[in-house]
Design a protein around this motif. Structure first.
Motif, mmCIF file in Angstrom:
data_model
loop_
_atom_site.group_PDB
_atom_site.id
_atom_site.type_symbol
_atom_site.label_atom_id
_atom_site.label_comp_id
_atom_site.label_asym_id
_atom_site.label_seq_id
_atom_site.Cartn_x
_atom_site.Cartn_y
_atom_site.Cartn_z
ATOM 1 N N ILE A 192 0.937 -1.318 -0.124
ATOM 2 C CA ILE A 192 -0.494 0.090 0.108
ATOM 3 C C ILE A 192 0.908 0.731 -0.065
ATOM 4 C CG2 ILE A 192 -1.941 1.153 1.227
ATOM 5 C CD1 ILE A 192 -3.122 -1.429 0.589
ATOM 6 N N THR A 193 0.802 2.000 -1.045
ATOM 7 C CA THR A 193 1.434 3.179 -1.360
ATOM 8 C C THR A 193 0.632 4.597 -0.524
ATOM 9 O OG1 THR A 193 0.954 3.762 -2.797
ATOM 10 C CG2 THR A 193 2.975 2.788 -3.192
ATOM 11 N N PHE A 194 1.337 5.638 -0.136
ATOM 12 C CA PHE A 194 0.788 6.099 0.329
ATOM 13 C C PHE A 194 1.625 8.054 0.138
ATOM 14 C CE2 PHE A 194 2.896 4.153 4.152
ATOM 15 C CZ PHE A 194 2.669 5.823 4.670
ATOM 16 N N LEU A 195 0.985 9.119 -0.470
ATOM 17 C CA LEU A 195 1.697 10.075 -0.241
ATOM 18 C C LEU A 195 0.845 11.132 0.461
ATOM 19 C CD1 LEU A 195 4.014 11.606 -2.222
ATOM 20 C CD2 LEU A 195 2.322 11.993 -4.307
ATOM 21 N N VAL A 196 1.246 11.064 1.314
ATOM 22 C CA VAL A 196 1.644 11.692 2.757
ATOM 23 C C VAL A 196 2.274 12.575 3.818
ATOM 24 C CG1 VAL A 196 -0.587 12.048 4.486
ATOM 25 C CG2 VAL A 196 -0.856 10.110 3.160
ATOM 26 N N LEU A 201 5.729 2.928 -7.605
ATOM 27 C CA LEU A 201 4.200 2.314 -8.289
ATOM 28 C C LEU A 201 4.604 0.816 -8.566
ATOM 29 C CD1 LEU A 201 2.241 4.732 -8.755
ATOM 30 C CD2 LEU A 201 2.521 3.625 -6.496
ATOM 31 N N GLU A 202 5.283 0.536 -10.214
ATOM 32 C CA GLU A 202 5.794 -0.294 -11.062
ATOM 33 C C GLU A 202 6.294 -1.447 -10.068
ATOM 34 O OE1 GLU A 202 5.305 2.182 -15.103
ATOM 35 O OE2 GLU A 202 7.413 1.732 -14.558
ATOM 36 N N SER A 252 9.233 9.486 -10.577
ATOM 37 C CA SER A 252 9.644 8.475 -9.298
ATOM 38 C C SER A 252 8.916 8.346 -8.999
ATOM 39 C CB SER A 252 10.965 9.661 -9.021
ATOM 40 O OG SER A 252 11.863 9.927 -9.227
ATOM 41 N N ILE A 253 7.755 8.751 -8.914
ATOM 42 C CA ILE A 253 6.756 7.783 -7.998
ATOM 43 C C ILE A 253 6.591 6.528 -8.507
ATOM 44 C CG2 ILE A 253 4.427 8.079 -6.906
ATOM 45 C CD1 ILE A 253 6.117 9.698 -5.469
ATOM 46 N N GLN A 268 4.303 -3.306 -7.820
ATOM 47 C CA GLN A 268 2.975 -3.554 -7.906
ATOM 48 C C GLN A 268 2.168 -3.926 -7.195
ATOM 49 O OE1 GLN A 268 4.979 -7.304 -8.430
ATOM 50 N NE2 GLN A 268 4.699 -7.465 -10.354
ATOM 51 N N ALA A 269 1.819 -1.708 -7.003
ATOM 52 C CA ALA A 269 1.372 -1.720 -5.688
ATOM 53 C C ALA A 269 0.098 -1.115 -6.292
ATOM 54 C CB ALA A 269 1.287 0.050 -5.113
ATOM 55 N N GLU A 270 -1.507 -1.829 -6.079
ATOM 56 C CA GLU A 270 -2.448 -1.685 -6.804
ATOM 57 C C GLU A 270 -3.328 0.492 -6.157
ATOM 58 O OE1 GLU A 270 -4.696 -5.289 -6.041
ATOM 59 O OE2 GLU A 270 -3.276 -5.964 -7.853
#
Length: 492
Positions: A52-56, A92-93, A87-88, A96-98
């Protein structure tokens, strides 16, 4: 339940975080992170290490999202709020985050990736909506986080740490630096690196202490917070101390005295993530009566060595291995070296990462056959304490058959009254292997670089190398904090 969450239950009524001019208790953090976990799980019972990626931005919400991902059984992948979109996309690639959880300020920025990668953008507001659900049982061996670290020759690698690794990284610092529940720390560090996530935020929350977030560094605001008297600890990178010194120097004598008095009352101030120039340490000590505690760590190991909290803090040194950390210095044949001989740091222990994400060959190459992590950093044991000589691939210059530390030369250069900053690199040379070259920033318009080259040689009696000269190039503006040493080489 993981230990950090069990401990939070003990501190429910205590203030955990100060963020965006608001106080949040541990109970608030527990409630918010439970909601994040429940919303992430939806109909599932366990995220089963889903990334789980997050940009906060650094905030209470950041912490709640990270904890919520962990509680739901996912792997937290924090993204850098300053990184460009490519870069982001790479992160993600690679993971393999969805799912990407995003603060409202970044929704438009990330929108193009929905169609390119097929990821789902989830707003911060929606993921924090009140919800409850049974949480999966988590074992310490489960993967917990992926942080990306840049190599000198390849694309960034994802460093995978387990919950057990993270707990070991936290507890060794809590014990070594004597964290207490009444501590209060300011976090001005990026939250996609170990320094800000583990050393500051997680150590505070493990201890029942309070972590205050300042999302963007501002020297005057930091001094105001120090002046408030609420801080007991402060941790930063050398550049921040340099900027705090510059601000202090710009004020009048009365203000300087007030700032110095306030800084002197903190119980601990730490510098890390880069080599601390001795002149900066000495200047900060003269201002604050604080001897900065230097330590050594990496994304892959957390913190490995530290100067003493109560004992000697020797300038230019990083102390001794932390509790639970095994360390050795070896030569190119993996034979341990003697005192005052340079060697490579190798580390073992529960804080060492599990693997590079989906890079088994890189993971295998990172460890010796008997399980030591190969750091790539060169140092030596000097009169009972360790010092870092530099990164083997960047900071160790091989000239005339000698290994020369660029960091030591930089320390010498910064002592010159006409030098504000510098970066020393090795340039390829057919005769010498590498020539020593220095990029400098000077306030003087009359700097004689030839005379400076001669002065450098007189200041380096420890180097008996048969090299002919040191190249010096003056920079018209301060760019050293914005470029890598590989980019510095291109300036010659």
């Amino acid at each position: 339940m993981l230990s950090i969450f069990e401990r939070a239950d003990r501190f429910k009524d205590r203030k955990a975080i100060h963020s965006n001019n608001q106080d949040y208790t541990y109970a608030d953090l527990i409630t918010a992170s439970n909601a994040v976990a429940a919303n992430l799980l939806n109909d599932a019972v366990d995220l089963n290490e889903g990334r789980i990626t997050f940009l906060v931005p650094p905030s209470f919400e950041y912490t709640a999202v990270e904890w919520g991902i962990w509680k739901a059984g996912g792997i937290a992948v924090p993204l850098c709020v300053l990184h460009p979109l490519p870069s982001i996309q790479y992160v993600l690639e690679d993971t393999q985050a969805e799912v990407v959880i995003a603060h409202e300020d970044f929704i438009g920025f990330l929108k193009p990736l929905e169609s390119v990668l097929g990821v789902t953008l989830v707003t911060l507001e929606s993921i924090l909506k009140q919800n409850s659900k049974a949480m999966p049982k988590l074992e310490p061996s489960r993967r917990a986080m992926i942080l990306y670290t840049s190599g000198t020759t390849s694309k960034p690698k994802g460093v995978v740490t387990t919950h057990g690794n993270i707990e070991a990284q936290i507890t060794t610092l809590v014990n070594a630096w004597e964290w207490e529940k009444d501590d209060y720390i300011l976090n001005i560090l990026p939250l996609h690196h170990v320094h800000g996530i583990i050393n500051v935020m997680s150590c505070a929350l493990w201890s029942g202490a309070c972590c205050e977030f300042l999302p963007k560094f501002d020297a005057e605001k930091v001094w105001d917070i120090i002046k408030s008297g609420r801080l007991t600890l402060f941790m930063a990178v050398p550049t921040i101390y340099y900027k705090l010194i510059s601000f202090w120097e710009s004020t009048n004598e009365k203000e300087q005295a007030e700032l110095s008095e306030a800084a002197s009352k903190l119980r601990l101030m730490v510098s890390g993530s880069a080599a601390l120039p001795v002149p900066v340490l000495e200047k900060w000590r003269s201002i604050s009566n604080q001897t900065l505690l230097e330590r050594y760590g990496m994304t892959e190991i957390g913190m490995g060595l530290s100067n003493s909290y109560r004992g000697e803090r020797r300038p230019g040194h990083v102390g001794l291995p932390l509790p639970g950390v095994e360390m050795r210095l070896v030569d190119s044949n993996n034979h341990e070296v003697k005192e005052n001989e340079p060697g490579e740091f190798q580390i073992k222990g529960p804080s060492v990462f599990k693997e590079y994400w989906q890079k088994p060959e890189a993971t295998q190459k990172a460890f010796t056959e008997d399980g030591w992590f190969i750091t790539g950093d060169i140092g030596m044991l000097n009169n009972g304490l360790y010092k870092i000589l530099g990164r083997d691939s960047v900071d160790i210059i091989k000239s005339g058959g000698y290994k020369i530390s660029a960091l030591e030369i930089e320390d010498i250069l910064r002592k010159h009254e006409q030098i504000n900053d510098c970066a020393v690199v090795g340039l390829p040379d057919e005769e010498w292997g590498e020539l020593i070259a220095a990029c400098i920033v000077s306030p003087s318009s009359e700097l004689d670089t030839k005379a400076l080259s001669k002065w450098i040689k007189t200041q380096m009696p420890a180097y008996k190398t048969p090299r002919k000269y040191v190249l010096v190039k003056e920079l018209p503006r301060n760019v050293l904090g914005k470029v890598t040493k590989n980019e510095v080489k291109k300036l010659f």
